[in-house]
Design an enzyme around this catalytic site. Structure first.
Site, PDB file in Angstrom:
ATOM      1  CB  SER A 236      -0.930  -0.053   1.279  1.00 55.28           C
ATOM      2  OG  SER A 236      -0.038   0.024   2.392  1.00 55.28           O
ATOM      3  CE  LYS A 237      -2.372   6.700  -2.567  1.00 55.14           C
ATOM      4  NZ  LYS A 237      -3.084   7.625  -2.540  1.00 55.14           N
ATOM      5  NE  ARG A 238       1.023  -0.087   6.582  1.00 54.38           N
ATOM      6  CZ  ARG A 238       0.014  -1.095   6.125  1.00 54.38           C
ATOM      7  NH1 ARG A 238      -1.037  -0.578   5.473  1.00 54.38           N
ATOM      8  NH2 ARG A 238       0.029  -2.296   6.587  1.00 54.38           N
ATOM      9  CG  HIS A 239       3.707  -1.281   2.889  1.00 56.26           C
ATOM     10  ND1 HIS A 239       2.606  -1.595   2.434  1.00 56.26           N
ATOM     11  CD2 HIS A 239       4.223  -1.855   3.884  1.00 56.26           C
ATOM     12  CE1 HIS A 239       2.340  -2.476   3.396  1.00 56.26           C
ATOM     13  NE2 HIS A 239       2.954  -2.258   4.468  1.00 56.26           N
TER      14      HIS A 239
END
Length: 468
Positions: A236-239
């Site tokens: 996801s974006k946090r990764h």
């Protein structure tokens, strides 16, 4: 051989999509085949021109070039309508008049009975229309037998036909669905190898049914495992699963991004760094691991630093200039960026970081770190700084060698080791404790700025002396 990358323009070109494009491109290039780009924009509500532009720009930035295309599905609606009518005429598709409410009730009843919710085929043998209802067209899926897919990555995968329902291939408004278009496009465009994410694996059985009904040649399939975050959850974006162009904005090199992505699920011995030519020569999709890969931003950043250090300095200059501009720094207000790259590139992991590191070379006024000033700009260095300022003022050829001599002379005049004067000078020039060799730093800061900052540091030390 002919492969393709077929993104839907409903969002950004992210890491997973780029890896799919890269593997498809490499497989075609390795085998001397062709690579095609197709924009699957049948979802007209969510597809945008901005997303198309980002896809094209991202591909060009990475150097993933295409031999054909880009083709657009919205420009082929007449062809899809023609094929849908063929299936209707042959009895391999039918019009379904079920309302949304009827379908919802059907699925709720199936779930209540502990069954998997799916269309039960109630309109298969219907002979007349439903007044006032715009029908969908469904493909008539075989109800017996199996579909066997020999996947280049996943091996042999078998699906029972009775587990598959009748797929909608044309919506009520007459627009075709993704699954229908894909089958026709791949056949019309001569695609021999379909390389895509394994989230499409379950759809492949449906595609094969339509391929066989239409008499098309079945392509070879290779379904790539998903990419996970370092914590094992879906990327996801946090990764870091962001628009790939954000990596360009952050100062990553396209070669580093490609090199990192090619290693997500594929390897060649213990080799970590691959040139583009090596990737093409060595890559084959049959060597891709079937298990999921984990995306590590730290590993990507490390690899980017290796590429920065190995690159020819002149190739990095335009990117550094761009990054400096984003920080509001004017290149003409400082040293030649080529000299800056040569001196500083081993100290930065990205071009953005490099630009932020060298800000003091392009600005007249800088702030000195309070802790560094307290530690290094002490009254005991006052006389050495006075001597150094005098010697530097007399340097005509402002080059590292001459500046080194001036530093050594000032240190010797006060019985100091070179390092004892070098670090306070570094703090005065840069505002912090880290920079390239102090003579090189002096040269790049420039004579006028260097003398001004040294004098300012001298005043700071004199004030400290007076206060104590």
């Amino acid at each position: 051989m002919k492969t393709r990358f077929a993104p839907s323009p409903t969002g950004f070109l992210h890491i997973g999509g780029v890896r799919t494009a890269l593997f498809s491109w490499l497989h075609a290039r390795h085998h001397g085949g062709q690579f095609l780009l197709r924009i699957e924009d049948t979802d007209r509500e969510r597809s945008t021109q901005a997303s198309i532009d980002v896809i094209l720009e991202g591909m060009r930035w990475l150097g993933i070039d295409w031999d054909e295309g880009p083709y657009y599905q919205t420009q082929r609606f007449d062809r899809y309508a023609e094929v849908a009518q063929q299936l209707l005429d042959k009895g391999q598709a039918y019009r379904c008049y079920c309302s949304k409410e009827e379908l919802d009730a059907m699925r709720e009843a199936q779930v209540a009975r502990g069954e998997n919710p799916r269309y039960d085929g109630r309109c298969r043998e219907r002979t007349g229309p439903e007044v006032g209802v715009s029908p969908v067209i469904r493909f008539k899926t075989p109800t017996t037998g199996t579909v066997v897919i020999d996947d280049l990555v996943r091996g042999t995968v078998t699906y029972e036909n009775h587990m598959l329902d009748d797929l909608v291939i044309v919506r009520p408004d007459g627009t075709p669905t993704f699954h229908f278009c894909v089958v026709i496009d791949d056949a019309d465009m001569g695609i021999t190898h379909v390389i895509r994410g394994d989230d499409h694996l379950n759809n492949t059985a449906r595609h094969v049914h339509m391929i066989e009904a239409l008499g098309f040649a079945r392509p070879v399939y290779a379904h790539l495992p998903m990419i996970l975050g370092e914590d094992g959850s879906r990327l996801s974006k946090r990764h870091g699963a962001v628009n790939v162009l954000e990596y360009r904005e952050a100062g990553y090199l396209p070669e580093a991004v490609l090199n990192y992505l090619v290693r997500l699920g594929w390897s060649h011995g213990d080799q970590e760094i691959f040139s583009r030519d090596e990737m093409i020569r060595l890559f084959d999709v049959t060597d891709v691991n079937a298990s999921a890969s984990k995306f590590s931003p730290e590993k990507l950043t490390w690899l980017n630093q290796q590429y920065i250090m190995a690159a020819k300095p002149e190739t990095l200059v335009p990117m550094l200039v761009e990054q400096l501009g984003k920080l509001g720094l004017v290149v003409d207000n400082g040293p030649d960026p080529l000299r800056v790259v040569a001196a500083y590139r081993e100290r930065a992991q990205t071009l953005r970081e490099l630009a932020a590191t060298v800000f003091y070379l392009y600005e007249d006024d800088i702030a000195v770190d309070e802790g560094s000033a307290k530690k290094q700009l002490r009254p005991v260095m006052i006389e050495a700084f006075r001597t150094l300022i005098d010697k530097l003022a007399n340097v005509v050829d402002w080059q590292a060698d001459a500046l080194h001599e001036a530093l050594e002379a000032a240190a010797a005049a006060h019985d100091l080791k070179f390092g004892k004067i070098g670090q306070p000078v570094r703090v005065a020039l840069t505002g912090g404790p880290v920079s390239p060799p102090i003579d090189v730093t002096l040269e790049l800061v420039g004579k006028e700025r260097a003398l001004q900052r040294l004098k300012h540091a001298l005043q700071f030390m004199e004030q400290r002396a007076a206060e104590s």
